[in-house]
Scaffold this motif. Sequence first.
Motif, PDB file in Angstrom:
ATOM      1  N   GLU A   1       0.826  -1.223   0.000  1.00 51.12           N
ATOM      2  CA  GLU A   1       0.000   0.000   0.000  1.00 51.12           C
ATOM      3  C   GLU A   1       0.853   1.263   0.000  1.00 51.12           C
ATOM      4  O   GLU A   1       0.343   2.372   0.148  1.00 51.12           O
ATOM      5  CB  GLU A   1      -0.903   0.019   1.246  1.00 51.12           C
ATOM      6  CG  GLU A   1      -2.036  -0.974   1.195  1.00 51.12           C
ATOM      7  CD  GLU A   1      -2.662  -1.176   2.583  1.00 51.12           C
ATOM      8  OE1 GLU A   1      -2.474  -0.304   3.454  1.00 51.12           O
ATOM      9  OE2 GLU A   1      -3.327  -2.202   2.776  1.00 51.12           O
ATOM     10  N   GLY A   2       2.180   1.106  -0.067  1.00 53.56           N
ATOM     11  CA  GLY A   2       3.059   2.276  -0.078  1.00 53.56           C
ATOM     12  C   GLY A   2       3.280   2.871   1.301  1.00 53.56           C
ATOM     13  O   GLY A   2       3.602   4.056   1.440  1.00 53.56           O
ATOM     14  N   ARG A   3       3.097   2.060   2.362  1.00 55.10           N
ATOM     15  CA  ARG A   3       3.258   2.564   3.733  1.00 55.10           C
ATOM     16  C   ARG A   3       4.597   2.118   4.338  1.00 55.10           C
ATOM     17  O   ARG A   3       4.737   1.948   5.550  1.00 55.10           O
ATOM     18  CB  ARG A   3       2.090   2.067   4.601  1.00 55.10           C
ATOM     19  CG  ARG A   3       0.751   2.609   4.150  1.00 55.10           C
ATOM     20  CD  ARG A   3      -0.408   1.863   4.792  1.00 55.10           C
ATOM     21  NE  ARG A   3      -0.537   2.134   6.225  1.00 55.10           N
ATOM     22  CZ  ARG A   3      -1.373   1.465   7.026  1.00 55.10           C
ATOM     23  NH1 ARG A   3      -2.141   0.514   6.536  1.00 55.10           N
ATOM     24  NH2 ARG A   3      -1.433   1.763   8.306  1.00 55.10           N
ATOM     25  N   GLY A   4       5.598   1.927   3.474  1.00 53.55           N
ATOM     26  CA  GLY A   4       6.898   1.408   3.904  1.00 53.55           C
ATOM     27  C   GLY A   4       7.604   2.260   4.939  1.00 53.55           C
ATOM     28  O   GLY A   4       8.164   1.742   5.908  1.00 53.55           O
ATOM     29  N   THR A   5       7.562   3.595   4.753  1.00 53.62           N
ATOM     30  CA  THR A   5       8.285   4.458   5.710  1.00 53.62           C
ATOM     31  C   THR A   5       7.607   4.408   7.080  1.00 53.62           C
ATOM     32  O   THR A   5       8.267   4.468   8.119  1.00 53.62           O
ATOM     33  CB  THR A   5       8.360   5.918   5.211  1.00 53.62           C
ATOM     34  OG1 THR A   5       7.050   6.318   4.824  1.00 53.62           O
ATOM     35  CG2 THR A   5       9.295   6.043   4.035  1.00 53.62           C
ATOM     36  N   GLU A   6       6.297   4.213   7.080  1.00 53.94           N
ATOM     37  CA  GLU A   6       5.547   4.059   8.341  1.00 53.94           C
ATOM     38  C   GLU A   6       5.999   2.770   9.055  1.00 53.94           C
ATOM     39  O   GLU A   6       6.184   2.750  10.275  1.00 53.94           O
ATOM     40  CB  GLU A   6       4.047   3.967   7.984  1.00 53.94           C
ATOM     41  CG  GLU A   6       3.109   4.098   9.154  1.00 53.94           C
ATOM     42  CD  GLU A   6       1.648   3.885   8.719  1.00 53.94           C
ATOM     43  OE1 GLU A   6       0.860   3.458   9.570  1.00 53.94           O
ATOM     44  OE2 GLU A   6       1.297   4.120   7.530  1.00 53.94           O
ATOM     45  N   VAL A   7       6.179   1.707   8.262  1.00 57.95           N
ATOM     46  CA  VAL A   7       6.649   0.423   8.822  1.00 57.95           C
ATOM     47  C   VAL A   7       8.025   0.608   9.452  1.00 57.95           C
ATOM     48  O   VAL A   7       8.274   0.164  10.578  1.00 57.95           O
ATOM     49  CB  VAL A   7       6.696  -0.683   7.730  1.00 57.95           C
ATOM     50  CG1 VAL A   7       7.382  -1.940   8.254  1.00 57.95           C
ATOM     51  CG2 VAL A   7       5.297  -1.024   7.230  1.00 57.95           C
ATOM     52  N   VAL A   8       8.933   1.295   8.754  1.00 58.84           N
ATOM     53  CA  VAL A   8      10.295   1.500   9.269  1.00 58.84           C
ATOM     54  C   VAL A   8      10.259   2.288  10.583  1.00 58.84           C
ATOM     55  O   VAL A   8      10.972   1.963  11.532  1.00 58.84           O
ATOM     56  CB  VAL A   8      11.204   2.189   8.216  1.00 58.84           C
ATOM     57  CG1 VAL A   8      12.565   2.539   8.816  1.00 58.84           C
ATOM     58  CG2 VAL A   8      11.394   1.285   6.994  1.00 58.84           C
ATOM     59  N   GLU A   9       9.403   3.322  10.655  1.00 66.50           N
ATOM     60  CA  GLU A   9       9.276   4.099  11.900  1.00 66.50           C
ATOM     61  C   GLU A   9       8.849   3.209  13.063  1.00 66.50           C
ATOM     62  O   GLU A   9       9.340   3.328  14.176  1.00 66.50           O
ATOM     63  CB  GLU A   9       8.251   5.241  11.735  1.00 66.50           C
ATOM     64  CG  GLU A   9       8.794   6.453  10.993  1.00 66.50           C
ATOM     65  CD  GLU A   9      10.120   6.968  11.547  1.00 66.50           C
ATOM     66  OE1 GLU A   9      10.201   7.246  12.760  1.00 66.50           O
ATOM     67  OE2 GLU A   9      11.095   7.071  10.761  1.00 66.50           O
ATOM     68  N   GLU A  10       7.911   2.307  12.775  1.00 69.56           N
ATOM     69  CA  GLU A  10       7.399   1.392  13.813  1.00 69.56           C
ATOM     70  C   GLU A  10       8.508   0.419  14.253  1.00 69.56           C
ATOM     71  O   GLU A  10       8.647   0.126  15.439  1.00 69.56           O
ATOM     72  CB  GLU A  10       6.197   0.624  13.242  1.00 69.56           C
ATOM     73  CG  GLU A  10       5.117   0.308  14.244  1.00 69.56           C
ATOM     74  CD  GLU A  10       4.557   1.506  14.993  1.00 69.56           C
ATOM     75  OE1 GLU A  10       4.650   1.500  16.233  1.00 69.56           O
ATOM     76  OE2 GLU A  10       4.024   2.434  14.357  1.00 69.56           O
ATOM     77  N   ILE A  11       9.305  -0.059  13.291  1.00 69.98           N
ATOM     78  CA  ILE A  11      10.421  -0.975  13.617  1.00 69.98           C
ATOM     79  C   ILE A  11      11.385  -0.263  14.561  1.00 69.98           C
ATOM     80  O   ILE A  11      11.827  -0.816  15.573  1.00 69.98           O
ATOM     81  CB  ILE A  11      11.170  -1.427  12.327  1.00 69.98           C
ATOM     82  CG1 ILE A  11      10.264  -2.264  11.417  1.00 69.98           C
ATOM     83  CG2 ILE A  11      12.438  -2.216  12.679  1.00 69.98           C
ATOM     84  CD1 ILE A  11      10.832  -2.526  10.022  1.00 69.98           C
ATOM     85  N   LYS A  12      11.702   0.993  14.222  1.00 67.55           N
ATOM     86  CA  LYS A  12      12.634   1.771  15.061  1.00 67.55           C
ATOM     87  C   LYS A  12      12.066   1.935  16.474  1.00 67.55           C
ATOM     88  O   LYS A  12      12.756   1.750  17.461  1.00 67.55           O
ATOM     89  CB  LYS A  12      12.883   3.154  14.436  1.00 67.55           C
ATOM     90  CG  LYS A  12      13.976   3.102  13.383  1.00 67.55           C
ATOM     91  CD  LYS A  12      14.135   4.315  12.508  1.00 67.55           C
ATOM     92  CE  LYS A  12      13.836   5.661  13.054  1.00 67.55           C
ATOM     93  NZ  LYS A  12      13.994   6.706  11.998  1.00 67.55           N
ATOM     94  N   ARG A  13      10.778   2.261  16.531  1.00 72.73           N
ATOM     95  CA  ARG A  13      10.149   2.506  17.830  1.00 72.73           C
ATOM     96  C   ARG A  13      10.202   1.248  18.702  1.00 72.73           C
ATOM     97  O   ARG A  13      10.542   1.302  19.868  1.00 72.73           O
ATOM     98  CB  ARG A  13       8.701   2.934  17.603  1.00 72.73           C
ATOM     99  CG  ARG A  13       8.154   3.723  18.780  1.00 72.73           C
ATOM    100  CD  ARG A  13       6.774   4.229  18.504  1.00 72.73           C
ATOM    101  NE  ARG A  13       6.705   5.100  17.342  1.00 72.73           N
ATOM    102  CZ  ARG A  13       5.570   5.397  16.711  1.00 72.73           C
ATOM    103  NH1 ARG A  13       4.447   4.879  17.134  1.00 72.73           N
ATOM    104  NH2 ARG A  13       5.566   6.194  15.679  1.00 72.73           N
TER     105      ARG A  13
END
Length: 537
Positions: free
Chosen positions: A65-77
């Motif tokens: 869905e193009g939400r990759g940067t959101e996924v990366v932020e969550e991984i970092k968190r």
Amino acid sequence: MEPSGSTPSNHTQNSTGGSCPWEVNDKAKLCRFLCYGSEGDIYTAREEDRASMENAGALLSMLQEGRGTEVVEEIKRFSQDGRAVRLSPSFFALALCSQHSELKTRQAAFKALKEVCRDPAHLFSFIQYKKELKEGMKCGIWGRALRKAVSDWYNEQDALSLAAAVTRCKQREGWSHQDLLRLSHTKPARDAIALISKYVTKGWKEVQAAYADKENSEEVVKVLSYLEVVEKVKHSCDETEVIALMEEHKLEREQLLTDHLKSKQVWRALLKDMPLHSVLRILGKMTANKVLEPGSSETQSVCDRIQSETALKKAKIHPFSILLASENYKRGQGYQGKTKWEPDSSILKAMDAAFYKSFLNVEPSGKRFVVAVDVSTSLSSIVPGTSVSTAVAAAAIAMIFVRTEADTHVLTYSEGAVVPCTVSPDMTLAETTIELVKIPSGSTDCTLPIAWATESGKSVDVFIILTNNPLWSFSASPVEALKKHRQISGANTKLVMCGLTSIGHAVADTEDRGLMSICGFDLGALSVIRSLAQDLI
């Protein structure tokens, strides 16, 4: 603490997003995956499989869905806040993002590499996941972006910390530092990093030859002398010399030879600076090998450290960790049954004191809890993978909430009746256990505590149901009882069902994000409950 009049609509503002507050959406599933490696609502204690595509459907959907940067932020968190019970799902998710077709996602993933993979073992795990994810594809993994990210990982480290890291963790999962430096074509950014790179790829002799007659910077001199010590220890058979070097330079077990670890004196020296978590894990082995002998000064200093409030606080030791270690030590036998020991009374006393002191390390979540206990007194009932009886485990869990959360009710329930318990913060573990097993348990109707709270007009944020009965029974649907409580109390109530002897069955297949099943129990289970209470998963 939330006001009791807070309405379920507040729930939509949480980190897992979504229009319907209790819908298990992709973001909620991703958070569960990053927390404990599964998108489902079951957490199974002590069971860690390698993260895989089968468990990452929501992660893939979000990438599509193009939400990759959101996924990366969550991984970092998750990896930085200490929320992840298991780390490998974060490395897997980051590896997947780093080879996604969208450039923005790949860039974000590589940029996050150093924050998520903080030590070499993490980095090796990330590279191995990349390799496995590429198995079905024809191209290699060592493109320009990965080469740069790995080079930056090495170049941005503090030189002395990197020297310690590469000598402690040389290889994992089929990868070594030599492989990574070679495949990433790392060009060292500073002289000290160049020195470490040479040491890893060419060996100590070449380093000596190259740096012997040079004018070296202060940083290079420090790293050289550290590596010299590591090499000296590797080639020394002199116990006294090895111990002196270990103590002076804070060397760890992984930097020693197997032969060194046959010496009691070397172990005694290691124990002095070993992280407290590790000390608690090997107390049995140390007693069996006579490294810790009754009445010795070494035993005394280990006891002092175990019950030192400062040491417990610094190592952030949780009371449940101490309970697990203490019950295991009492058992006098390792899990494989080969190692046996006579538990030392002073060590047992120190662990008992440490258990009560470590409650200060538990951070309150400020929520309202009901802990409902239904355990039989059957002594054969043990929490799987531990030496702890279910009654003692339930008592410890109740104590953790009573001592750290201001608004906690403890109930026992059985045969259609709910009985509020008097568990006060000043009670001991033994007194709490006696209080909880007064009532004989029968069928496990987990809706009783919810009905009790609803009828008594109590607003509850989290119900924690504990049982060692493998068969659950319901007089009403748990989800319906939960919804009714939410409606009447106006609270964002969650329900956690813990089958203390269960090895992996769900209690209710539900699409309600406020319901969670825990099979068995460990420290990770407490972390999962905390994350659920705070709307993080």
